[in-house]
Scaffold this active site. Structure first.
Site, PDB file in Angstrom:
ATOM      1  N   ARG A 189      -7.076 -11.399  -2.427  1.00 20.12           N
ATOM      2  CA  ARG A 189      -6.364 -10.457  -3.313  1.00 20.12           C
ATOM      3  C   ARG A 189      -5.404 -11.238  -4.208  1.00 20.12           C
ATOM      4  NH1 ARG A 189      -2.498  -5.165  -1.781  1.00 20.12           N
ATOM      5  NH2 ARG A 189      -1.823  -4.804  -3.914  1.00 20.12           N
ATOM      6  N   ASN A 231     -11.493  -0.491  -1.081  1.00 23.68           N
ATOM      7  CA  ASN A 231     -11.325  -0.665  -2.525  1.00 23.68           C
ATOM      8  C   ASN A 231     -12.236  -1.735  -3.092  1.00 23.68           C
ATOM      9  OD1 ASN A 231      -9.507   1.107  -3.743  1.00 23.68           O
ATOM     10  ND2 ASN A 231      -7.770   0.107  -2.763  1.00 23.68           N
ATOM     11  N   CYS A 287      -9.422   8.290  -1.975  1.00 16.74           N
ATOM     12  CA  CYS A 287      -8.264   7.459  -2.292  1.00 16.74           C
ATOM     13  C   CYS A 287      -7.018   8.281  -1.999  1.00 16.74           C
ATOM     14  CB  CYS A 287      -8.307   7.095  -3.763  1.00 16.74           C
ATOM     15  SG  CYS A 287      -6.782   6.428  -4.401  1.00 16.74           S
ATOM     16  N   ASP A 288      -5.974   7.597  -1.549  1.00 16.46           N
ATOM     17  CA  ASP A 288      -4.751   8.317  -1.191  1.00 16.46           C
ATOM     18  C   ASP A 288      -3.755   8.440  -2.345  1.00 16.46           C
ATOM     19  OD1 ASP A 288      -3.881   5.744  -1.490  1.00 16.46           O
ATOM     20  OD2 ASP A 288      -3.337   5.454   0.592  1.00 16.46           O
ATOM     21  N   HIS A 327      -8.443   5.862  -9.474  1.00 21.88           N
ATOM     22  CA  HIS A 327      -7.334   5.098 -10.081  1.00 21.88           C
ATOM     23  C   HIS A 327      -7.348   5.238 -11.607  1.00 21.88           C
ATOM     24  CE1 HIS A 327      -6.532   2.230  -6.407  1.00 21.88           C
ATOM     25  NE2 HIS A 327      -6.462   3.507  -6.099  1.00 21.88           N
ATOM     26  N   TYR A 331      -1.893   4.570 -11.655  1.00 19.98           N
ATOM     27  CA  TYR A 331      -2.702   3.394 -12.015  1.00 19.98           C
ATOM     28  C   TYR A 331      -2.998   3.308 -13.512  1.00 19.98           C
ATOM     29  CZ  TYR A 331      -3.342   1.599  -7.344  1.00 19.98           C
ATOM     30  OH  TYR A 331      -3.115   1.020  -6.119  1.00 19.98           O
ATOM     31  N   ARG A 336       1.560  -8.937  -6.250  1.00 17.71           N
ATOM     32  CA  ARG A 336       1.624  -7.905  -5.209  1.00 17.71           C
ATOM     33  C   ARG A 336       1.087  -8.408  -3.854  1.00 17.71           C
ATOM     34  NH1 ARG A 336       4.684  -4.323  -3.211  1.00 17.71           N
ATOM     35  NH2 ARG A 336       3.551  -2.855  -1.906  1.00 17.71           N
TER      36      ARG A 336
HETATM   37  C1  G6P Z   1      -2.542   2.956  -3.086  1.00 20.07           C
HETATM   38  C2  G6P Z   1      -3.960   3.002  -3.557  1.00 20.07           C
HETATM   39  C3  G6P Z   1      -4.802   2.070  -2.749  1.00 20.07           C
HETATM   40  C4  G6P Z   1      -4.232   0.677  -2.824  1.00 20.07           C
HETATM   41  C5  G6P Z   1      -2.804   0.668  -2.379  1.00 20.07           C
HETATM   42  C6  G6P Z   1      -2.193  -0.688  -2.633  1.00 20.07           C
HETATM   43  O1  G6P Z   1      -2.447   3.476  -1.822  1.00 20.07           O
HETATM   44  O2  G6P Z   1      -4.516   4.277  -3.502  1.00 20.07           O
HETATM   45  O3  G6P Z   1      -6.096   2.102  -3.245  1.00 20.07           O
HETATM   46  O4  G6P Z   1      -4.965  -0.219  -2.042  1.00 20.07           O
HETATM   47  O5  G6P Z   1      -2.079   1.624  -3.080  1.00 20.07           O
HETATM   48  O6  G6P Z   1      -0.903  -0.714  -2.149  1.00 20.07           O
HETATM   49  P1  G6P Z   1      -0.119  -2.067  -1.894  1.00 20.07           P
HETATM   50  O7  G6P Z   1       1.171  -1.587  -1.373  1.00 20.07           O
HETATM   51  O8  G6P Z   1      -0.957  -2.856  -0.932  1.00 20.07           O
HETATM   52  O9  G6P Z   1      -0.016  -2.729  -3.215  1.00 20.07           O
HETATM   53 MN    MN Z   2      -6.698   4.059  -3.972  1.00 25.91          MN
END
Ligand code: G6P
Ligand code: MN
Length: 448
Positions: free
Chosen positions: A94, A148, A171-172, A201, A264, A284
């Protein structure tokens, strides 16, 4: 109520403990007989699983069994539901997905732009294998996938398993945004009924109602433009990066006041600002490695050392609760409305049928029954079609092992556009991903 056998694929994930707490919180909605973790990394999974074992003994004594395994058959046999949360290449990859585009002055993001493409290219093959394995041992289980980049994964799975009616990608993010709306309105997220359309997103809330049918959209818009917008879900409420992201919603709403944007969209509408704000040495992924990952590992070590949860604070998050409520609606034919990713088939009437779109749907035992959205205005149609072409080209490229299609994909992405940039980023990504990506073939304009 029939008790369910649940498998979590990616048991070693930093989200797992939050998911377990959510399963405990939601046990009346979604009662379980067994929980099984499956992961390819035995050590990483065991660290989490041993702590989860203690948590479950304390807080879920009625559960018949909890186990963890790296054996597919042991994991999937008898499964009713499989939640899939894998990350091929881990947080280390990542970080590269974020750093490489940034070095070229382009947005460096987990799921958007070149980073999302790179991650998608790693995820597709593993996700196809996971689904094949599940179907070998549990042909009838519901597969809820939140791996993802969900848009690209959903497109690839739809192509590989066109007749499988029990794979649902979710997706949340819409839910996490709705938690903040609920807070503004002094309500619970479960009281809100969203109208929403887009790609994963990449979508907009057109309206928010309560269950009594009152339209609350303008109350939310007023609050955001007057008081700003902040995250409220426990997982992100104190996170500076998420606080910045939610703040950007106010800017977006002022520039594009018609609908309420998914967070997003900031990467596509303000790419230069996003690049300027980022630090290539602390993207991130690095923040998550130093933050959430450390926090979760310290927490599980403490639980294991104490043999109890007495010295730790455990929180429920919307990520887990949303997945579980989705599962409950499918399992018990509740027909509740949730935002999920499904094949368009005319839902958005002026977008191609074979797009995987994110929209509200009533979830029944027969699967999602999406509500019609109808025609969307030109701006959104234009935005969506560009992004959709990008996503489709990435998936084409994976199936055809085509360099040229990835080049086309990046050229269409709003975060890139420029051909020399696309080429330079692509070549760096190929090098960084050589252990994960298939070998690509590059066509020439003319071969003598
Ligand atoms: C949200 C998105 C996810 C993503 C995550 C990343 O929950 O819906 O798809 O992976 O954010 O969060 P982070 O805190 O890991 O950057
Ligand atoms: Mn997501």
């Amino acid at each position: 109520m029939k008790k369910q056998n649940l498998v979590i694929v990616g048991g070693g994930s930093t989200y797992t403990i939050g998911m377990i707490m959510s399963l405990i919180e939601e046990k009346k909605q979604f009662p379980l007989r067994t929980i099984t973790f499956y992961d390819t990394n035995q050590q990483r999974q065991e660290k989490i699983a041993k702590a989860v074992d203690i948590i479950l003994h304390e807080k879920y004594p009625e559960l018949e069994s909890f186990s963890w395994t790296t054996d597919k058959e042991t994991a999937y046999r008898d499964a009713d539901f499989v939640f899939v949360q894998i990350r091929t290449g881990g947080l280390a990859m990542r970080e590269k997905d974020e750093q490489i585009p940034l070095k070229h002055g382009v947005v460096g993001q987990e799921t958007c732009g070149p980073g999302g493409m790179a991650y998608g290219f790693r995820s597709i093959g593993d996700m196809i294998k996971v689904v094949e394995d599940i179907r070998t041992y549990a042909p009838d289980a519901w597969i809820l996938n939140y791996t993802n980049p969900a848009a690209i994964v959903a497109e690839a799975l739809q192509r590989q398993f066109p007749h499988d009616k029990k794979i649902l990608n979710i997706c949340d993010m819409p839910a996490a945004i709705m938690v903040s709306y609920a807070k503004i309105l002094g309500k619970e997220i479960w009281d809100l009924v969203p109208e929403y359309f887009g790609l994963n997103h990449y979508g907009w809330f057109t309206d928010i109602y309560d269950k009594q049918g009152n339209r609350l959209t303008d109350d939310i818009k007023r609050a955001i433009t007057e008081d700003g917008f902040i995250p409220e879900d426990s997982e992100i409420v104190n996170d500076p990066s998420w606080i910045k992201t939610f703040k950007q919603v106010e800017v977006m709403l002022n520039d594009y006041p018609e609908y309420l944007p998914n967070t997003y969209l900031q990467y596509y509408l303000y790419p230069s600002d996003m690049v300027d704000k980022d630090d290539v040495e602390n993207t991130r992924a690095r923040q998550v490695i130093n933050g959430r990952e450390k926090r979760v590992h310290t927490l599980s070590e403490q639980i294991i050392e104490d043999g109890s949860t007495k010295n730790v604070e455990l929180e429920v998050d919307i990520h887990g609760r949303y997945m579980i409520r989705v599962a409950a609606s499918l399992a018990y034919n509740q027909g509740e409305t949730y935002i999920v990713i499904v094949k368009n088939n005319g839902i958005i009437s002026n977008i191609q049928d074979d797009a995987m779109v994110e929209v509200p749907a009533a979830l029944t035992a027969q699967g999602p029954k999406p509500y019609a959205v109808g025609e969307i205005p030109t701006f959104y149609k234009g935005m969506i079609e560009g992004q959709l072409a990008f996503e489709k080209l990435v998936v084409d490229a994976w199936f055809e092992k085509s360099y040229n299609k990835l080049m086309q994909a990046l050229t269409l992405n709003r975060t890139v556009i420029d051909a020399p940039k696309a080429r330079a980023i692509l070549d760096d990504l190929i090098e960084a991903n050589k252990d994960y990506w298939p070998t690509l073939t590059k066509k020439k304009a003319y071969t003598p």
